[in-house]
Design a protein around this motif. Sequence first.
Motif, PDB file in Angstrom:
ATOM      1  N   ASP A   1      11.324 -11.838  56.910  1.00 61.77           N
ATOM      2  CA  ASP A   1      10.629 -10.570  56.741  1.00 61.77           C
ATOM      3  C   ASP A   1      10.118 -10.032  58.077  1.00 61.77           C
ATOM      4  OD1 ASP A   1       8.596 -12.375  57.189  1.00 61.77           O
ATOM      5  OD2 ASP A   1       7.263 -11.511  55.687  1.00 61.77           O
TER       6      ASP A   1
ATOM      7  N   GLY B   1      13.788  -5.474  54.265  1.00 67.55           N
ATOM      8  CA  GLY B   1      12.558  -6.133  53.833  1.00 67.55           C
ATOM      9  C   GLY B   1      11.705  -6.644  54.979  1.00 67.55           C
TER      10      GLY B   1
ATOM     11  N   SER C   1       8.542  -6.702  57.266  1.00 64.23           N
ATOM     12  CA  SER C   1       7.147  -6.268  57.149  1.00 64.23           C
ATOM     13  C   SER C   1       6.626  -5.878  58.531  1.00 64.23           C
ATOM     14  CB  SER C   1       6.292  -7.374  56.535  1.00 64.23           C
ATOM     15  OG  SER C   1       6.292  -8.514  57.365  1.00 64.23           O
TER      16      SER C   1
END
Length: 127
Positions: A20, A84, A86
Amino acid sequence: MATKLVIQQPRPIVVAASTDQWTTSICECDSVNECCFSVWCFPCFACITARDHGQCLCLPLLDACGLIPPATLSMRVATRKRYGISDTICNDCVYSFFCGPCSWCQIRREMKYRLHPVTLLNNRPMG
């Protein structure tokens, strides 16, 4: 009487590493050619990257329309959402404004990493 001989290849197992986080930092350079291309011919590099990302070829030309380059910002956000990753919109704004070519290089590296992370493993023991 003829017999049929059926040979079936072992099916590979596809292993893709997913994380991520961005796989590379903003200033990393895995290909000197791409880094030089992005610095010396930035509009062409950005347009090619946008096209490869599935967007309009001319999308990066909109970056001349604002204080924070809208196309670079939207591509960073789209890349984060697609894979995905972050991160924050604040970081995307800062990188888009201060590090345009490096930001596009990071997007390109991420696309290459995420689209080609295939490791083939033989699922049958050899020998």
